[in-house]
Design an enzyme around this catalytic site. Structure first.
Site: not given
Length: 407
Positions: A61, A67, A70, A144, A244, A271, A339, A365
């Protein structure tokens, strides 16, 4: 300027140089490199790479160096994936858990169907993109490589929409989700938008064939209901409903969960959100879905009712952080998937540890809170049979994990 040797890669993607004054975090530097930089409070700035690591690659990118979206595009794929896998290994090890962590499930580029952009109007110009790292400066992006093509191609139109709605000089949020019926756009914090601007945004959204535009939680226009496929079901996404980020990774997660609970006849999805797992599990067994967000639960319930091939799905609105399902309530299920948000599900796991549920699929996560929760379950008599890390957030420090347990 100080010359530094990078010895390791930190949890947030910075290179780490050890000095007599302590560790120095060096943005966009890799292990084995020598750099020259100014050091301010343990962080390097104005970094110049003197000797490059062989694992360094050209970031895909053009906005990478500015940015903050990332942080690790400059590392070869193989060491990058091992870096993410090691996050899970280290989190489990910190809790004394013995489990083989499988190789990272790769995420393709251009796969993110959900992104959160930042917009800001400065004079006659409207910026739309992501914040620079550790800054409120908005990097105006033209491309992006993590986002779906539908989002990237719509960036000029999204920027124009942000310009119409901007009623504050402050940055505001523009969340975009790719659905089967078009882009679902939610704008928050744009200020007190005048009626004329609201009407202009409404007309513009219809002209651009956006599925829906939501302004501060209110649906300003809904040309078509935003729909996502979840197994055999079609879910109408409520405003601000969680989805997701990458459909391909969601599918792998669902296959892991459904495979682990294959022998279950009555499963609980805790959840449950919009039904990522509940609706797929219901293709072969009864499911009880528990979720604290009423809108998400209603969307799940409606999708289940409109998919006649599914087994019975019952729903329960319940804040599992403050009122987890008790062990006696859990004993009616022979399989459970949970989750939770990043904070994890410690109190719920304490009840699971006392229950008789045969199989559990834990999805997270956050490897740190997952390891804490797994330690509770292992102490309660479960054993970890499989740990799979997944790269749902490409080139970021975040890693998704599915852990499978049996009593």
């Amino acid at each position: 300027m100080t010359r530094l040797t990078i010895e390791s890669l930190g949890a947030q993607g910075d290179g780490i140089a050890n000095t007599p004054s302590g560790p120095v975090f060096v943005p966009q530097a890799l292990p084995g490199e020598e750099v020259e930089a100014e050091i301010v409070k343990g962080r390097a700035r104005a970094v110049s790479v003197v000797t490059q690591a062989p694992q360094r690659v050209t970031p895909p990118c053009k906005h990478f160096h500015d940015c903050g979206g990332c942080v690790i595009q400059h590392l070869e794929r193989s060491p990058y994936e091992e870096w993410k896998r090691q996050k899970v290994v280290q989190a489990l090890g910190s809790r004394g858990l013995q489990a083989q962590v499988e190789p990272l499930v790769s995420c393709p580029a251009h796969a993110r169907r959900r992104v959160a952009l930042t917009a800001r109007k400065i004079g006659n110009r409207t910026l739309l993109g992501y914040n620079a790292r550790q800054s409120h400066h908005v990097v105006d992006v033209e491309e992006c490589p993590i986002a779906r093509p539908e989002i990237v191609s719509a960036l000029p139109q999204l920027r124009e929409l942000a310009a119409i709605l901007a009623a504050t000089p402050k940055p505001f949020r523009v969340a975009v989700t790719v659905t089967q019926t078009g882009l679902d756009i939610a704008v928050d914090g744009a200020g007190k938008v005048a009626e004329r601007a609201r009407q202009k945004a409404l007309t513009f959204s219809v002209e651009q064939r956006f599925a829906r535009l939501v302004l501060d939680g209110e649906a300003l226009v809904e040309r078509q209901k935003p729909v996502l496929a979840v197994g055999k079901a079609a879910v109408i996404v409520p405003p601000a409903g969680f989805t997701q980020a990458v459909a391909e990774i969601e599918q792998v997660m669902a296959e892991l969960v459904c495979g682990h609970l294959e022998r279950s006849k009555h499963a609980a999805d805790l959840f449950s959100g919009l039904g990522t797992f509940a609706l797929r599990l219901a293709e072969n067994r009864r499911v009880h879905a528990v979720e604290g967000d009423a809108a998400s639960l209603a969307a799940l319930d409606a999708a289940a009712r409109q998919t006649p091939s599914l087994k019975p799905v019952t729903v329960e609105k319940r804040d599992l952080f403050h009122r987890p399902l008790l062990a006696k309530e859990l004993d009616q299920f022979d399989g459970v998937v949970f989750d939770p948000p990043r904070a994890g599900a410690e109190d719920q796991c304490r009840q699971l540890a006392r229950a008789k549920v045969k199989r559990i699929a834990a999805v997270s996560c956050n490897p740190g809170t997952l390891a804490r929760d797994l330690a509770v379950l292992v102490e309660g008599g479960y054993r970890i049979t499989r740990v799979v890390p997944l790269d749902q957030f490409l080139w970021s420090p975040h890693v998704e994990v599915v852990a499978l347990l049996e009593r």
